[in-house]
Design a protein around this motif. Sequence first.
Motif, PDB file in Angstrom:
ATOM      1  N   UNK A  44       0.833  -1.196   0.000  1.00 53.62           N
ATOM      2  CA  UNK A  44       0.000   0.000   0.000  1.00 53.62           C
ATOM      3  C   UNK A  44       0.869   1.248   0.000  1.00 53.62           C
ATOM      4  N   UNK A  45       0.409   2.322  -0.661  1.00 55.25           N
ATOM      5  CA  UNK A  45       1.167   3.575  -0.579  1.00 55.25           C
ATOM      6  C   UNK A  45       1.286   3.997   0.880  1.00 55.25           C
ATOM      7  N   UNK A  46       2.525   4.178   1.336  1.00 50.61           N
ATOM      8  CA  UNK A  46       2.726   4.435   2.758  1.00 50.61           C
ATOM      9  C   UNK A  46       3.275   5.826   3.047  1.00 50.61           C
ATOM     10  N   UNK A  47       4.068   6.355   2.135  1.00 48.15           N
ATOM     11  CA  UNK A  47       4.682   7.658   2.402  1.00 48.15           C
ATOM     12  C   UNK A  47       5.087   8.303   1.091  1.00 48.15           C
ATOM     13  N   UNK A  48       5.057   9.620   1.092  1.00 50.24           N
ATOM     14  CA  UNK A  48       5.379  10.373  -0.113  1.00 50.24           C
ATOM     15  C   UNK A  48       6.624  11.223   0.146  1.00 50.24           C
ATOM     16  N   UNK A  49       7.560  11.146  -0.788  1.00 50.43           N
ATOM     17  CA  UNK A  49       8.814  11.882  -0.652  1.00 50.43           C
ATOM     18  C   UNK A  49       8.983  12.853  -1.806  1.00 50.43           C
ATOM     19  N   UNK A  50       9.682  13.930  -1.528  1.00 43.57           N
ATOM     20  CA  UNK A  50       9.927  14.948  -2.529  1.00 43.57           C
ATOM     21  C   UNK A  50      11.426  15.161  -2.690  1.00 43.57           C
ATOM     22  N   UNK A  51      11.895  15.059  -3.939  1.00 48.37           N
ATOM     23  CA  UNK A  51      13.277  15.388  -4.249  1.00 48.37           C
ATOM     24  C   UNK A  51      13.337  16.884  -4.535  1.00 48.37           C
ATOM     25  N   UNK A  52      14.316  17.552  -3.913  1.00 44.45           N
ATOM     26  CA  UNK A  52      14.433  19.002  -4.050  1.00 44.45           C
ATOM     27  C   UNK A  52      15.851  19.350  -4.465  1.00 44.45           C
ATOM     28  N   UNK A  53      15.993  20.487  -5.136  1.00 50.17           N
ATOM     29  CA  UNK A  53      17.310  20.924  -5.588  1.00 50.17           C
ATOM     30  C   UNK A  53      17.459  22.417  -5.336  1.00 50.17           C
ATOM     31  N   UNK A  54      18.708  22.825  -5.212  1.00 48.80           N
ATOM     32  CA  UNK A  54      19.011  24.232  -4.944  1.00 48.80           C
ATOM     33  C   UNK A  54      20.178  24.655  -5.829  1.00 48.80           C
ATOM     34  N   UNK A  55      19.962  25.712  -6.612  1.00 52.46           N
ATOM     35  CA  UNK A  55      21.013  26.281  -7.451  1.00 52.46           C
ATOM     36  C   UNK A  55      21.620  27.476  -6.734  1.00 52.46           C
ATOM     37  N   UNK A  56      22.865  27.817  -7.050  1.00 50.96           N
ATOM     38  CA  UNK A  56      23.512  28.929  -6.343  1.00 50.96           C
ATOM     39  C   UNK A  56      22.704  30.225  -6.345  1.00 50.96           C
ATOM     40  N   UNK A  57      22.071  30.543  -7.470  1.00 48.74           N
ATOM     41  CA  UNK A  57      21.336  31.795  -7.551  1.00 48.74           C
ATOM     42  C   UNK A  57      20.052  31.828  -6.741  1.00 48.74           C
TER      43      UNK A  57
ATOM     44  N   UNK B 236       9.242  22.772   4.916  1.00 46.98           N
ATOM     45  CA  UNK B 236       9.212  24.227   4.989  1.00 46.98           C
ATOM     46  C   UNK B 236      10.583  24.831   5.189  1.00 46.98           C
ATOM     47  N   UNK B 237      11.418  24.164   5.969  1.00 47.19           N
ATOM     48  CA  UNK B 237      12.785  24.643   6.202  1.00 47.19           C
ATOM     49  C   UNK B 237      13.549  24.715   4.880  1.00 47.19           C
ATOM     50  N   UNK B 238      13.461  23.653   4.104  1.00 44.64           N
ATOM     51  CA  UNK B 238      14.203  23.619   2.844  1.00 44.64           C
ATOM     52  C   UNK B 238      13.673  24.669   1.869  1.00 44.64           C
ATOM     53  N   UNK B 239      12.368  24.846   1.847  1.00 51.49           N
ATOM     54  CA  UNK B 239      11.793  25.858   0.953  1.00 51.49           C
ATOM     55  C   UNK B 239      12.275  27.251   1.337  1.00 51.49           C
ATOM     56  N   UNK B 240      12.424  27.518   2.627  1.00 49.35           N
ATOM     57  CA  UNK B 240      12.888  28.838   3.059  1.00 49.35           C
ATOM     58  C   UNK B 240      14.330  29.108   2.640  1.00 49.35           C
ATOM     59  N   UNK B 241      15.110  28.043   2.462  1.00 48.44           N
ATOM     60  CA  UNK B 241      16.484  28.219   2.010  1.00 48.44           C
ATOM     61  C   UNK B 241      16.588  28.313   0.490  1.00 48.44           C
TER      62      UNK B 241
END
Length: 321
Positions: A142-155, A298-303
């Motif tokens: 069963x679908x148990x958890x959802x993950x998001x891959x995130x990336x950050x560029x210098x700019x 939210x922490x990662x989005x703020x960065x």
Amino acid sequence: MHQDWIHLEHVGAWTDLTNRLAAVDDTDEFYEAEDLLEELNEPGVDPARDTLGLWDNDTMVGFGQLRLGEQLRDGRGRVSIGGGISPEYRRRGHGTLVMDVLEARAGEKMAERHPGVDYTIDVWGNAPGHSAGEMAVARGYEPARFFQDMTLAPGDFLPHRHPASVAEDTVLVPYSPGIAEAVRLLDNEAFADHWGSAPKSADEWAAMTDARSFRGNYSRVLLEGHGEDRPARALSHVLGAEWVARELYISRVGTARAARGLGYAAWVLSTVVAAAFEDGFTKVDLSVDAQSPTGALGLYERLGFQLVRSGTVYRKTVTAR
């Protein structure tokens, strides 16, 4: 078509298949042969029983590998099965064969290591609609958890300032073997309330931090009591790895429960990201549980981190015989 466990001499073919799947399925999980060789030598792994390769003549067209955590979590064992099938060989029953073999092996290995203990099996489903997810559901997962891959560029980087709450007896240092045990204990505490995690033994921790991909110089640890008679205690840590040249992957971010909400993780991560970009890294990546109890998303989005893909972990619970 024939099958065999993954021998040392198969690592080159395994690497080729893994990197092809990373491109075809847009997972961005590219490896060097040395990385996969290390996986065959992980603590507790028996390649002859915990891996499977599918071959069409001299070409590896599918593979599977099984991992079993050394320690229990909430009284249950935790098994994970990974793998993949070449696109042109999919929907022919090859994935089912791999799962049949490794699910049976999971039962055997649990009975050997933790007899009479229930366990869960996790498999990665890739992006929504991928055939791996369809197969998992068909097998009772069963679908148990959802993950998001995130990336950050210098700019896009928005660094976090130094928290005012940092005490005078704390110091931010690069990761080193001398503080390995303090960081391992922090990691086990920090991830104790995270879904799907299990405490890491000293051997498992050493395997992770001794790996080719681990980057101690792009990892930071906030220590309390450093330089005093009492042993230093780790308050927050960020560990980095580099599988693809000039692309830093953030593999672990954790903060002691009593120190959460003080801005430590954002600041420590900021220092790691800043060091990487100063040294010419082109991007920083990470994966986050979309339902993390710490509000990590939210922490990662703020960065400045931005979503690039989503994936699903499927889980099945198995009652011990």
